[in-house]
Design a protein around this motif. Structure first.
Motif, mmCIF file in Angstrom:
data_model
loop_
_atom_site.group_PDB
_atom_site.id
_atom_site.type_symbol
_atom_site.label_atom_id
_atom_site.label_comp_id
_atom_site.label_asym_id
_atom_site.label_seq_id
_atom_site.Cartn_x
_atom_site.Cartn_y
_atom_site.Cartn_z
ATOM 1 N N GLY A 171 9.417 -15.089 35.567
ATOM 2 C CA GLY A 171 10.657 -14.863 34.827
ATOM 3 C C GLY A 171 10.965 -16.035 33.916
ATOM 4 N N ALA A 172 10.752 -17.245 34.420
ATOM 5 C CA ALA A 172 10.981 -18.439 33.601
ATOM 6 C C ALA A 172 10.027 -18.475 32.417
ATOM 7 N N ALA A 173 8.772 -18.110 32.644
ATOM 8 C CA ALA A 173 7.790 -18.101 31.554
ATOM 9 C C ALA A 173 8.151 -17.061 30.502
ATOM 10 N N ALA A 174 8.578 -15.878 30.942
ATOM 11 C CA ALA A 174 8.899 -14.799 30.012
ATOM 12 C C ALA A 174 10.131 -15.107 29.176
ATOM 13 N N VAL A 175 11.148 -15.685 29.804
ATOM 14 C CA VAL A 175 12.422 -15.906 29.114
ATOM 15 C C VAL A 175 12.497 -17.277 28.465
ATOM 16 N N MET A 176 12.230 -18.320 29.242
ATOM 17 C CA MET A 176 12.473 -19.680 28.760
ATOM 18 C C MET A 176 11.373 -20.194 27.836
ATOM 19 N N VAL A 177 10.189 -19.605 27.910
ATOM 20 C CA VAL A 177 9.101 -20.019 27.017
ATOM 21 C C VAL A 177 8.880 -18.964 25.927
ATOM 22 N N ALA A 178 8.453 -17.775 26.328
ATOM 23 C CA ALA A 178 8.082 -16.762 25.332
ATOM 24 C C ALA A 178 9.268 -16.262 24.524
ATOM 25 N N SER A 179 10.392 -15.995 25.187
ATOM 26 C CA SER A 179 11.538 -15.419 24.473
ATOM 27 C C SER A 179 12.271 -16.462 23.646
ATOM 28 N N GLU A 180 12.575 -17.597 24.268
ATOM 29 C CA GLU A 180 13.246 -18.653 23.506
ATOM 30 C C GLU A 180 12.369 -19.131 22.350
ATOM 31 N N GLY A 181 11.061 -19.017 22.510
ATOM 32 C CA GLY A 181 10.140 -19.490 21.477
ATOM 33 C C GLY A 181 10.036 -18.598 20.265
ATOM 34 N N GLN A 182 10.663 -17.424 20.296
ATOM 35 C CA GLN A 182 10.576 -16.517 19.155
ATOM 36 C C GLN A 182 11.340 -17.034 17.945
ATOM 37 N N ASN A 183 12.249 -17.978 18.121
ATOM 38 C CA ASN A 183 13.091 -18.451 17.027
ATOM 39 C C ASN A 183 12.665 -19.801 16.459
ATOM 40 N N LEU A 184 11.477 -20.255 16.802
ATOM 41 C CA LEU A 184 11.086 -21.602 16.392
ATOM 42 C C LEU A 184 10.420 -21.665 15.029
ATOM 43 N N GLU A 185 9.875 -20.559 14.543
ATOM 44 C CA GLU A 185 9.014 -20.623 13.371
ATOM 45 C C GLU A 185 9.784 -20.479 12.071
ATOM 46 N N ASP A 186 9.174 -20.992 11.014
ATOM 47 C CA ASP A 186 9.679 -20.798 9.667
ATOM 48 C C ASP A 186 8.823 -19.759 8.963
ATOM 49 N N THR A 187 9.391 -19.097 7.979
ATOM 50 C CA THR A 187 8.661 -18.171 7.132
ATOM 51 C C THR A 187 8.646 -18.759 5.727
ATOM 52 N N ALA A 188 7.452 -18.957 5.177
ATOM 53 C CA ALA A 188 7.321 -19.539 3.837
ATOM 54 C C ALA A 188 8.062 -20.865 3.747
ATOM 55 N N GLY A 189 8.028 -21.634 4.846
ATOM 56 C CA GLY A 189 8.639 -22.960 4.837
ATOM 57 C C GLY A 189 10.141 -22.961 4.996
ATOM 58 N N GLN A 190 10.758 -21.794 5.228
ATOM 59 C CA GLN A 190 12.195 -21.725 5.387
ATOM 60 C C GLN A 190 12.531 -20.902 6.625
ATOM 61 N N ASN A 191 13.679 -21.219 7.242
ATOM 62 C CA ASN A 191 14.120 -20.420 8.371
ATOM 63 C C ASN A 191 14.410 -18.998 7.911
ATOM 64 N N ARG A 192 14.167 -18.057 8.797
ATOM 65 C CA ARG A 192 14.384 -16.661 8.443
ATOM 66 C C ARG A 192 15.834 -16.389 8.064
ATOM 67 N N HIS A 193 16.793 -17.044 8.754
ATOM 68 C CA HIS A 193 18.192 -16.770 8.442
ATOM 69 C C HIS A 193 18.551 -17.236 7.036
ATOM 70 N N THR A 194 17.889 -18.305 6.569
ATOM 71 C CA THR A 194 18.127 -18.770 5.202
ATOM 72 C C THR A 194 17.613 -17.755 4.201
ATOM 73 N N LEU A 195 16.432 -17.230 4.458
ATOM 74 C CA LEU A 195 15.855 -16.229 3.566
ATOM 75 C C LEU A 195 16.676 -14.939 3.590
ATOM 76 N N LEU A 196 17.122 -14.529 4.755
ATOM 77 C CA LEU A 196 17.954 -13.334 4.843
ATOM 78 C C LEU A 196 19.239 -13.504 4.047
ATOM 79 N N GLY A 197 19.811 -14.695 4.112
ATOM 80 C CA GLY A 197 21.023 -14.953 3.354
ATOM 81 C C GLY A 197 20.817 -14.788 1.863
ATOM 82 N N LYS A 198 19.684 -15.262 1.382
ATOM 83 C CA LYS A 198 19.385 -15.161 -0.047
ATOM 84 C C LYS A 198 19.161 -13.722 -0.473
ATOM 85 N N VAL A 199 18.462 -12.953 0.343
ATOM 86 C CA VAL A 199 18.101 -11.588 -0.041
ATOM 87 C C VAL A 199 19.285 -10.637 0.090
ATOM 88 N N TYR A 200 20.088 -10.807 1.151
ATOM 89 C CA TYR A 200 21.126 -9.829 1.448
ATOM 90 C C TYR A 200 22.543 -10.336 1.162
#
Length: 237
Positions: free
Chosen positions: A140-169
């Motif tokens: 449970g710790a591996a599924a939630v604290m590693v795999a799930s929490e880790g879904q928000n760590l990456e950037d897309t095209a060098g920018q956070n996804r929320h920044t890109l979403l803000g620009k597009v929408y």
């Protein structure tokens, strides 16, 4: 598998997370293209909301069953922030997600009527079953604290996804606080989660199980995106 030393095991957890995150899924890439795709954004967000509504329950169970006092405190802090938002100076994290949903023109009635697609429900149920089973606490710790929490760590095209979403929408930084808060906090949460899993796994079998769960959970996230894509993005999967 021969039992790994602590550093090797920690590095392997991060490696599997890095190799299996869902940020490069065609659906995610479609969302941040310059031309807005409102239907896709709405569908993806409403499925994400199904996850958000359940996340505190995972943390509550991991806190309750945690056998290691030093990690129990970190889980308590995590739980407190999820429930109150006071550490980030915001609000309850479900409320933050609801703010974003309203900002992208989804009314509360539509939001509350949305249901999880089968792939989304599979991800929800998989983690819930692990977190509610003390005999599989390390999973449970591996599924939630590693795999799930880790879904928000990456950037897309060098920018956070929320920044890109803000620009597009055309949504504001205030509207996307749910994402910006998690982009910052989840770096620490994954670090804490990896440390917890490393401390929990006392033999090679437990280590192997944890590694497999991290990979499988990441693939379930990808499956959730595929569930949205097959309904709202022709040719994405």
């Amino acid at each position: 598998m021969t039992m790994l030393d602590r550093k090797e095991f920690r590095d392997k957890l991060y490696q599997i997370l890095d190799e299996n995150t869902s940020v490069a899924h065609p659906l995610v890439m479609e969302l941040v293209k310059p031309k807005a795709n409102w239907d896709l954004l709405h569908a993806t967000t409403l499925q994400g909301y199904q996850l958000t509504k359940n996340f505190l329950t995972y943390i509550e169970h991991l806190f309750f069953y945690c056998p290691l006092p030093k990690h129990k405190k970190a889980l308590l802090v995590n739980m407190y922030e999820e429930e109150t938002g006071r550490l980030s100076g915001t609000k309850n994290h479900v409320r933050l997600m609801e703010d974003f949903i309203r900002a992208i023109r989804i009314d509360d009635e539509t939001r509350d009527a949305a249901v999880a697609y089968p792939q989304t429900q599979e991800l929800i149920d998989y983690r819930m079953e692990l977190c509610k089973d003390p005999s599989r606490y390390h999973l449970g710790a591996a599924a939630v604290m590693v795999a799930s929490e880790g879904q928000n760590l990456e950037d897309t095209a060098g920018q956070n996804r929320h920044t890109l979403l803000g620009k597009v929408y055309g949504v504001t930084e205030q509207d996307t606080l749910f994402f910006s808060v998690h982009a910052k906090e989840d770096v620490g949460h994954v670090r804490e989660g990896v440390a917890l899993v490393v401390d929990l796994c006392k033999d090679s079998a437990m280590q192997q199980e944890a590694l497999e769960v991290v990979e499988h959970t990441c693939k379930l996230f990808q499956g959730m995106y595929e569930g949205v894509a097959e309904r709202h993005l022709t040719g994405a999967v």
